[in-house]
Design a protein around this motif. Structure first.
Motif, PDB file in Angstrom:
ATOM      1  N   PHE A   1     -19.850  30.492 -33.764  1.00 35.01           N
ATOM      2  CA  PHE A   1     -20.555  29.409 -34.452  1.00 35.01           C
ATOM      3  C   PHE A   1     -19.758  29.037 -35.694  1.00 35.01           C
TER       4      PHE A   1
ATOM      5  N   LEU B   1     -20.026  25.122 -31.436  1.00 33.97           N
ATOM      6  CA  LEU B   1     -20.513  26.316 -30.745  1.00 33.97           C
ATOM      7  C   LEU B   1     -19.623  26.582 -29.539  1.00 33.97           C
TER       8      LEU B   1
ATOM      9  N   ARG C   1     -26.797  29.178 -32.057  1.00 33.94           N
ATOM     10  CA  ARG C   1     -25.931  30.197 -31.461  1.00 33.94           C
ATOM     11  C   ARG C   1     -26.758  31.285 -30.783  1.00 33.94           C
TER      12      ARG C   1
END
Length: 262
Positions: free
Chosen positions: A67, A91, A121
């Motif tokens: 992330f 992501l 995430r």
């Protein structure tokens, strides 16, 4: 992965609320693009070794979701063209096989209401875990199906061998009668030369048929096999005879087999 990669990417994008993204399959030589949400964004192949400090290189090394709240401010990765999306958050998720090796990589960007948050995430990591388990289960199911197909084929061959063995035994009985009465006729000594020659040809053909029956019984494993050292020349000739029956007559077989090859 190839068959359901596009659907998997769409599911991730839906739950992550992302406009853009891609899914790559990990091969021996590179990352191969399977599907992309934004046509023209993802390259078809990313060769190994991956560019140092790139996002994908970091994922392959860490083997864990990535992330990035702002890719330009993160010192662990090198940004590459992310400004054009108007949002620097990113992501990336790995998909694993049963050996914990990465078999696919999913990247998402351009959240509809940017940026991505750590909670995104966490949700994606759960989805990636489910996807990995699904692929592992599918792989096991595929292997099981292949094993069942091989078993069915083996059972078919066993049935063919049993049938061939039964026919060969019956045929052997018929041959025994033919060759037996041929020998009796030859032993009488009362037949003329022409009849004798004809009977000798019958006996010769009977011996060839007997040898063929022996081969069929060996194939069906209904007679005991014994290993021994043999001259390879006649074996090659016999193999060519059997091969001849399975090849169209328009195909000519030419052999050069020396005697006494050992």
């Amino acid at each position: 992965i190839e068959n359901c990669g596009s659907l998997l990417l769409e599911e991730f994008a839906k739950h992550m609320d992302a406009h853009g993204g891609s899914i790559y399959r990990v091969s021996e030589k590179n990352l191969e693009l399977i599907a992309s949400l934004d046509a023209g964004h993802a390259v078809q192949q990313i060769p190994f070794p991956l560019e140092e400090r790139s996002v994908f290189a970091r994922l392959m090394e860490k083997k864990e979701p990535i992330f990035l709240a702002d890719i330009e401010e993160d010192q662990d990765v090198v940004p590459s063209g992310w400004k054009q999306y108007g949002d620097n958050s990113l992501l990336v998720f790995p998909i694993f096989d049963s050996d914990d090796e990465v078999i696919a990589v999913i990247s998402l960007h351009s959240k509809k209401e940017p940026p991505f948050f750590p909670q995104d995430r966490d949700i994606g990591e759960i989805l990636a875990s489910f996807a990995s388990e699904a692929f592992q289960t599918a792989k096991v199911s595929s292997a099981l199906q292949q094993s069942e197909e091989r078993l069915k084929q083996a059972q078919k061959m066993e049935a063919i061998g049993t049938l061939a063995g039964g026919i060969a035994h019956d045929f052997n009985n018929i041959l025994a009668a033919i060759m037996g009465y041929t020998d009796l006729s030859l032993f009488t000594g009362t037949c003329d030369d022409m009849v004798r020659k004809n009977l000798q040809q019958v006996k010769k053909a009977g011996k060839r048929a007997r040898d063929l029956v022996s081969q069929i019984l060996a194939f069906s494993r209904m007679e005991e096999l014994q290993s021994s050292a043999v001259d390879i020349s006649p074996i090659l000739k016999e193999a060519l005879k059997l091969l001849r029956a399975t090849i169209p007559s328009s195909v000519v077989i030419e052999s050069q087999i020396q005697e006494g090859l050992g």
